[in-house]
Structures are given as structure tokens and as C-alpha cells.
Design an enzyme around this catalytic site. Structure first.
Site, PDB file in Angstrom:
ATOM      1  N   SER A  80      32.292   3.965  22.708  1.00  0.00           N
ATOM      2  CA  SER A  80      33.418   3.117  22.295  1.00  0.00           C
ATOM      3  C   SER A  80      34.344   2.986  23.495  1.00  0.00           C
ATOM      4  O   SER A  80      35.444   3.512  23.529  1.00  0.00           O
ATOM      5  CB  SER A  80      34.138   3.736  21.100  1.00  0.00           C
ATOM      6  OG  SER A  80      34.687   4.992  21.435  1.00  0.00           O
ATOM      7  N   HIS A  91      30.198   6.234  16.522  1.00  0.00           N
ATOM      8  CA  HIS A  91      29.464   7.467  16.830  1.00  0.00           C
ATOM      9  C   HIS A  91      28.569   7.940  15.693  1.00  0.00           C
ATOM     10  O   HIS A  91      27.972   9.001  15.761  1.00  0.00           O
ATOM     11  CB  HIS A  91      30.444   8.600  17.176  1.00  0.00           C
ATOM     12  CG  HIS A  91      31.186   8.341  18.455  1.00  0.00           C
ATOM     13  ND1 HIS A  91      32.246   9.091  18.864  1.00  0.00           N
ATOM     14  CD2 HIS A  91      30.998   7.399  19.410  1.00  0.00           C
ATOM     15  CE1 HIS A  91      32.703   8.627  20.025  1.00  0.00           C
ATOM     16  NE2 HIS A  91      31.963   7.599  20.368  1.00  0.00           N
ATOM     17  N   GLU A  95      36.896   9.643  14.578  1.00  0.00           N
ATOM     18  CA  GLU A  95      36.895  11.107  14.694  1.00  0.00           C
ATOM     19  C   GLU A  95      37.959  11.745  13.816  1.00  0.00           C
ATOM     20  O   GLU A  95      39.115  11.328  13.837  1.00  0.00           O
ATOM     21  CB  GLU A  95      37.177  11.521  16.153  1.00  0.00           C
ATOM     22  CG  GLU A  95      36.161  10.966  17.114  1.00  0.00           C
ATOM     23  CD  GLU A  95      36.529  11.209  18.569  1.00  0.00           C
ATOM     24  OE1 GLU A  95      37.360  12.094  18.850  1.00  0.00           O
ATOM     25  OE2 GLU A  95      35.977  10.501  19.425  1.00  0.00           O
ATOM     26  N   GLU A 147      28.893  13.392  18.549  1.00  0.00           N
ATOM     27  CA  GLU A 147      29.702  14.492  19.082  1.00  0.00           C
ATOM     28  C   GLU A 147      29.577  15.757  18.239  1.00  0.00           C
ATOM     29  O   GLU A 147      30.397  16.671  18.347  1.00  0.00           O
ATOM     30  CB  GLU A 147      31.163  14.047  19.206  1.00  0.00           C
ATOM     31  CG  GLU A 147      31.301  12.873  20.183  1.00  0.00           C
ATOM     32  CD  GLU A 147      32.730  12.441  20.422  1.00  0.00           C
ATOM     33  OE1 GLU A 147      33.629  12.896  19.701  1.00  0.00           O
ATOM     34  OE2 GLU A 147      32.940  11.642  21.342  1.00  0.00           O
ATOM     35  N   ASP A 166      41.026  10.248  15.776  1.00  0.00           N
ATOM     36  CA  ASP A 166      40.856   9.203  16.790  1.00  0.00           C
ATOM     37  C   ASP A 166      40.362   7.983  16.036  1.00  0.00           C
ATOM     38  O   ASP A 166      39.208   7.932  15.605  1.00  0.00           O
ATOM     39  CB  ASP A 166      39.842   9.624  17.874  1.00  0.00           C
ATOM     40  CG  ASP A 166      39.640   8.506  18.908  1.00  0.00           C
ATOM     41  OD1 ASP A 166      40.338   7.465  18.800  1.00  0.00           O
ATOM     42  OD2 ASP A 166      38.794   8.667  19.811  1.00  0.00           O
ATOM     43  N   GLU A 186      44.912   9.265  17.991  1.00  0.00           N
ATOM     44  CA  GLU A 186      44.475   8.587  19.224  1.00  0.00           C
ATOM     45  C   GLU A 186      44.067   7.156  18.899  1.00  0.00           C
ATOM     46  O   GLU A 186      43.489   6.901  17.832  1.00  0.00           O
ATOM     47  CB  GLU A 186      43.276   9.379  19.762  1.00  0.00           C
ATOM     48  CG  GLU A 186      42.712   8.886  21.072  1.00  0.00           C
ATOM     49  CD  GLU A 186      41.491   9.753  21.447  1.00  0.00           C
ATOM     50  OE1 GLU A 186      41.470  10.960  21.127  1.00  0.00           O
ATOM     51  OE2 GLU A 186      40.551   9.193  22.027  1.00  0.00           O
ATOM     52  N   ASP A 200      43.869   6.147  24.625  1.00  0.00           N
ATOM     53  CA  ASP A 200      42.562   6.341  25.262  1.00  0.00           C
ATOM     54  C   ASP A 200      42.124   4.985  25.821  1.00  0.00           C
ATOM     55  O   ASP A 200      42.338   4.706  27.012  1.00  0.00           O
ATOM     56  CB  ASP A 200      41.583   6.918  24.226  1.00  0.00           C
ATOM     57  CG  ASP A 200      40.138   6.926  24.704  1.00  0.00           C
ATOM     58  OD1 ASP A 200      39.902   6.765  25.902  1.00  0.00           O
ATOM     59  OD2 ASP A 200      39.226   7.094  23.866  1.00  0.00           O
ATOM     60  N   LYS A 235      39.826  10.902  30.778  1.00  0.00           N
ATOM     61  CA  LYS A 235      38.358  10.887  30.917  1.00  0.00           C
ATOM     62  C   LYS A 235      38.077  10.419  32.336  1.00  0.00           C
ATOM     63  O   LYS A 235      38.339   9.259  32.675  1.00  0.00           O
ATOM     64  CB  LYS A 235      37.766   9.864  29.956  1.00  0.00           C
ATOM     65  CG  LYS A 235      37.903  10.219  28.478  1.00  0.00           C
ATOM     66  CD  LYS A 235      37.548   8.993  27.639  1.00  0.00           C
ATOM     67  CE  LYS A 235      37.264   9.334  26.205  1.00  0.00           C
ATOM     68  NZ  LYS A 235      37.180   8.111  25.365  1.00  0.00           N
ATOM     69  N   HIS A 264      35.919  14.893  26.793  1.00  0.00           N
ATOM     70  CA  HIS A 264      34.504  14.560  27.010  1.00  0.00           C
ATOM     71  C   HIS A 264      34.277  13.075  26.709  1.00  0.00           C
ATOM     72  O   HIS A 264      35.213  12.357  26.328  1.00  0.00           O
ATOM     73  CB  HIS A 264      33.630  15.403  26.065  1.00  0.00           C
ATOM     74  CG  HIS A 264      33.859  15.085  24.608  1.00  0.00           C
ATOM     75  ND1 HIS A 264      32.975  15.421  23.613  1.00  0.00           N
ATOM     76  CD2 HIS A 264      34.896  14.438  23.979  1.00  0.00           C
ATOM     77  CE1 HIS A 264      33.420  15.008  22.442  1.00  0.00           C
ATOM     78  NE2 HIS A 264      34.586  14.414  22.634  1.00  0.00           N
ATOM     79  N   LYS A 295      39.640  17.995  24.278  1.00  0.00           N
ATOM     80  CA  LYS A 295      38.883  17.455  23.139  1.00  0.00           C
ATOM     81  C   LYS A 295      37.445  17.355  23.597  1.00  0.00           C
ATOM     82  O   LYS A 295      37.136  16.631  24.536  1.00  0.00           O
ATOM     83  CB  LYS A 295      39.494  16.088  22.795  1.00  0.00           C
ATOM     84  CG  LYS A 295      38.566  15.129  22.133  1.00  0.00           C
ATOM     85  CD  LYS A 295      39.267  13.860  21.688  1.00  0.00           C
ATOM     86  CE  LYS A 295      38.363  12.685  21.974  1.00  0.00           C
ATOM     87  NZ  LYS A 295      38.643  11.499  21.189  1.00  0.00           N
TER      88      LYS A 295
HETATM   89  P1  PGA Z   1      33.498   7.417  23.801  1.00  0.00           P
HETATM   90  O1  PGA Z   1      34.310   8.073  22.599  1.00  0.00           O
HETATM   91  O2  PGA Z   1      33.148   8.457  24.772  1.00  0.00           O
HETATM   92  O3  PGA Z   1      32.324   6.817  23.093  1.00  0.00           O
HETATM   93  O4  PGA Z   1      34.408   6.370  24.386  1.00  0.00           O
HETATM   94  C1  PGA Z   1      35.224   9.094  22.729  1.00  0.00           C
HETATM   95  C2  PGA Z   1      36.606   8.632  22.379  1.00  0.00           C
HETATM   96  O5  PGA Z   1      36.821   7.478  21.964  1.00  0.00           O
HETATM   97  O6  PGA Z   1      37.540   9.402  22.523  1.00  0.00           O
HETATM   98 ZN    ZN Z   2      39.112   7.798  21.781  1.00  0.00          ZN
END
Ligand code: PGA
Ligand code: ZN
Length: 424
Positions: A42, A162, A171, A212, A249, A292, A319, A344, A372, A395
Site C-alpha cells: 500500500s 494486506h 491494521e 504482516e 493504520d 496512521e 505514512d 520507512k 517495516h 511498528k
Molecule cells: P506497506 O504497508 O508496506 O504495504 O506500505 C505498511 C503500512 O502502510 O504502514
Molecule cells: Zn501505513
């Protein structure tokens, strides 16, 4: 002084079975270290470009072009050079690429070299990787940070991109805030995870897991997911709102279309204000302390509204909104959006830029959460990053699946080896 002897990359597989880049840097004294880069599903639209081959091999997902860029283009530029000048190396990598989005060499190739350089430098200096990250933070920003163990946010129920279920929020996480140590935080989370599995079984709900490691049952609503988690907290003899808090999230960009938030699982379409109210309602009813991507990455009006509505009582994490990009982040801070940032390193593609983004957060009182990606490997670099920069939060998925627990396990070792480090 040791110098760089070789930089070698190969194509390996990530936790989804999709190719990713592995890179090894070797020094003339025989020291070498390697890393593997993660990959999102995503993804934010403004992330640095992950170079993929796009042909029939590996269904177009191969990374041989990125691998080749390291072996034939990046390597010759750095042979014989000092591996300790991280910022200089990263700046040269960025120049070598020459594009804003790192689309020529690929963020996956640049990041792999950038991170491998950190690892080999730490190894050569015989210091832990997290201490090395503290040191280069000072080199790059002139500011100091105090290493600490991060409070984990564990994603135990999955939806969205996911998982193959009907839950729209991506999430549902637990934060074992009442734990007095990292190992206690992991024990509590693991007990809750197992109790959640038993509760799902009792209710004849699926116990298969998402990318995840969180469970991915079909449920009637997002609220039902929260209720199941609270039930599993109680079954673990812990108290929601005291020992354990909740985080979401939404990854809202994934269900925002034509100016509406489409909660398909609940048969609802909400405008920005209605969706902000929907989230505010959840925060009022349940011990949710972090949300998030509560709004779409381009719905800045919605973000402002959400921040004004619940920003004083809930951590609001950007994010897809900030994509770990120092410039985009600064613009967001200036516009008063959110109050925290997800970090990230593959969204931006180098450790120097990642550190600069965290420094901006520190200077502006925004919280940072090291994260991650949904596509991971056994690489544990983010655990050291979270500790070394003392960000206070990490996270990295459920307490399940080796790609997720590798990070928690690394943190358990750090806790045991360094008794002067404390959680949070
Ligand atoms: P992604 O998801 O690694 O698929 O972007 C993780 C997140 O959205 O935090
Ligand atoms: Zn996210």
C-alpha cells in the site's frame, strides 16, 4: 583506514516470495556486511521509485536491473573509498542517480548500498549497529540522540491491501504501553495474539494470517475487529486502556475514491468530515491512542480537519502522507497536518535522508515511528535504527512470521546485552 574493496548485489526473495535486492559491501581488511531491502504494497504515490524489471520473468517483479546498477554502475564509483563517510556516500549516490525519485538507479539499489555501508562501518569499528546509527545522526545533523528501546506496535488483525478479507482498515495494532521492559511487552503481545487465535477459532472465524502476520478473518465491521482484540486482551488477564492500548493504520488512500471514503465491508461511503467523525467516535469509545493514514494522502483538507478534531488526544501518523521525505514532511508540518511520522527508509531511499527526516520530526515535536514494510526479509536493520535514534516506537507486524519476529528478536538481544537501555 579500511577502504571499500567490493560492492556486490544479488536478487533474493522477500516474505511474499517477490524478488528484492541483497547487497554486500566488503572492505580491504576482509570485513564484510550485507543487507536486504524491504518492499511495500500500500505504497504512497510520492515514494522514491522501486526499480522492477517489468518483463515476463518473475511476473515482471524481478529486480535484476537494480542489481545490475549496483554491480556495474555504483560499485566502480566507490572502490578504494572510505566507507565511514555516510553522508558523502549517500549524496554521491543521489547525484549518480540524478533524478528526484531515484528512478534511474532505483531506490532499491541506492538504499541497499547506503544500508550495507552502515553495517560494514559498524562492524569494522566493532560497535553495535545501533550505536553507529547514533553516531551518524550526530555527524549528519549536528544534534545528539539518546538510544532507547522502542515501544512496539504489533499488528495482530489485518485487512485492506494486506489480506483477502472484507475489512477496510489495514491494521489493528496493540501497544503494550504498561509493560516495564521490552521482553514483557513481547510476552504480553504474544499471549494476546494466541488468545485472539483461540477466540477466532471458537467463533468459527478464519485464523489464516495476512502479509504482516496478523489474523485476517471476515467480520461485519471495523468495530467488530476492535471488540475481538479487546476480548483477547481481557482473556490474557490484561486491561485495555491501562496495560494495552490500541492503534489503527487505516491506509485510507486505498479506499478513497471520488472524494469519498468507501468502507465496502460496512456498506458506507463517507466524505472527509464524516470519516473524521467516524474515527473520532472510535477514539472516544475505545482506548485508541494512534491512528496512521486516517485520511487519503492528497486529502489535505481532511487531514487538517482530523488533526484539529482529535490531534490533541491521539497520535496521528503520516505514512503515505509524508513518505519519509524531508521536504514533503516539512510542508506538512507547516500546514499543521498530523503530529507524528512513520519512518520507512525505502520510501526515500537513503539513510542520510531518513535521518534528516527524523531530525525534522525531533525539531518540530513530531513523534517518529520506525516501520517495516509489508514485504520484508530477515534483515533487522530497522530494529537498530529505532534503538540508535531513540525514536521510542517501532511498528513491525505481528509476533508471528520470521520476517516480523526477526526484528523483535533482535530487540530482545539488545535489551539483554545492554541493561542501561530502557523502553520508550
Ligand atoms: P506497506 O504497508 O508496506 O504495504 O506500505 C505498511 C503500512 O502502510 O504502514
Ligand atoms: Zn501505513
Amino acid at each position: 583506514m579500511s577502504t571499500i574493496k567490493s560492492i556486490k548485489a544479488i536478487q533474493v526473495l522477500d516474505s511474499r516470495g517477490v524478488p528484492t535486492v541483497a547487497c554486500r559491501v566488503s572492505l580491504d581488511n576482509g570485513t564484510s556486511a550485507e543487507v536486504k531491502v524491504p518492499s511495500g504494497a500500500s505504497t504512497g504515490s510520492k515514494e522514491a521509485l522501486e526499480l522492477r524489471d517489468g518483463e515476463s520473468i518473475f511476473l515482471g517483479k524481478g529486480v535484476m536491473r537494480a542489481v545490475k546498477n549496483i554491480n556495474t554502475f555504483i560499485q566502480p564509483a566507490f572502490i578504494g573509498r572510505n566507507p565511514f563517510e555516510q553522508e558523502k556516500i549517500d549524496n554521491e549516490l543521489i547525484l549518480l542517480d540524478g533524478t528526484d525519485s531515484k528512478s534511474k538507479l532505483g531506490a532499491n539499489s541506492i538504499l541497499a548500498v547506503s544500508l550495507a555501508m552502515c553495517r560494514v562501518a559498524a562492524k569494522d569499528k566493532k560497535i553495535s549497529l545501533f550505536n553507529h546509527f547514533s553516531n551518524i545522526y550526530k555527524d549528519i545533523t549536528g544534534n545528539t540522540v539518546k538510544p532507547s528501546l522502542p515501544m512496539p506496535m504489533l499488528n495482530i488483525l489485518n485487512g485492506g491491501e494486506h489480506a483477502d478479507n472484507n475489512i477496510d482498515i489495514q491494521e489493528f495494532m496493540i501497544i503494550p504501553k504498561g509493560a516495564s521492559s521490552f521482553s514483557e511487552a513481547i510476552r504480553w503481545s504474544s499471549e494476546i495474539y494466541w488468545n485472539l487465535k483461540n477466540i477466532l477459532k471458537e467463533k468459527d472465524l478464519a485464523t489464516a494470517v495476512g502479509d504482516e502476520g496478523g489474523f485476517a478473518p471476515n467480520l461485519n465491521s471495523n468495530e467488530d475487529a476492535i471488540k475481538l482484540i479487546i476480548e483477547s486482551i481481557e482473556k490474557s488477564n490484561l486491561e485495555a486502556g491501562k496495560d494495552i492500548f490500541l492503534a489503527l493504520d487505516c491506509a485510507a488512500s486505498e479506499f478513497y475514491k471520488n472524494e469519498s471514503y468507501h468502507l465496502v465491508g460496512e456498506g458506507k461511503s463517507l466524505d472527509s468530515e464524516q470519516f473524521a467523525n467516524y474515527l473520532a467516535d472510535l477514539v472516544n469509545k475505545y482506548p485508541i491512542i494512534s491512528i496512521e493514514d486516517g485520511m487519503d494522502e492528497d486529502d489535505l483538507v481532511g487531514w487538517k480537519l482530523l488533526t484539529e478534531k482529535i490531534g490533541s488526544k491521539c497520535q496521528l501518523v503520516g505514512d503515505d502522507l509524508f513518505v519519509t521525505n524531508p521536504k514533503i514532511f516539512q510542508d506538512g508540518i507547516d500546514a499543521g497536518l498530523a503530529n507524528a511520522i512513520l519512518i520507512k527508509f525505502n520510501q526515500i531511499g537513503s539513510i542520510t535522508e531518513t535521518i534528516k527526516t527524523i531530525d525534522i520530526a525531533n525539531l518540530n515535536n513530531y513523534a517518529s515511528i520506525v516501520s517495516h514494510r509489508s514485504g520484508e526479509t530477515e534483515d533487522t536493520t530497522i530494529a537498530d535504527l529505532a534503538v540508535g535514534l531513540g525514536v521510542g516506537q517501532i511498528k513491525t507486524g505481528a509476533p508471528c512470521r520470521s520476517d516480523r519476529v526477526a526484528k523483535y528478536n533482535r530487540l530482545l538481544w539488545i535489551e539483554d546485552d545492554y541493561s542501561d537501555l530502557h523502553i520508550g
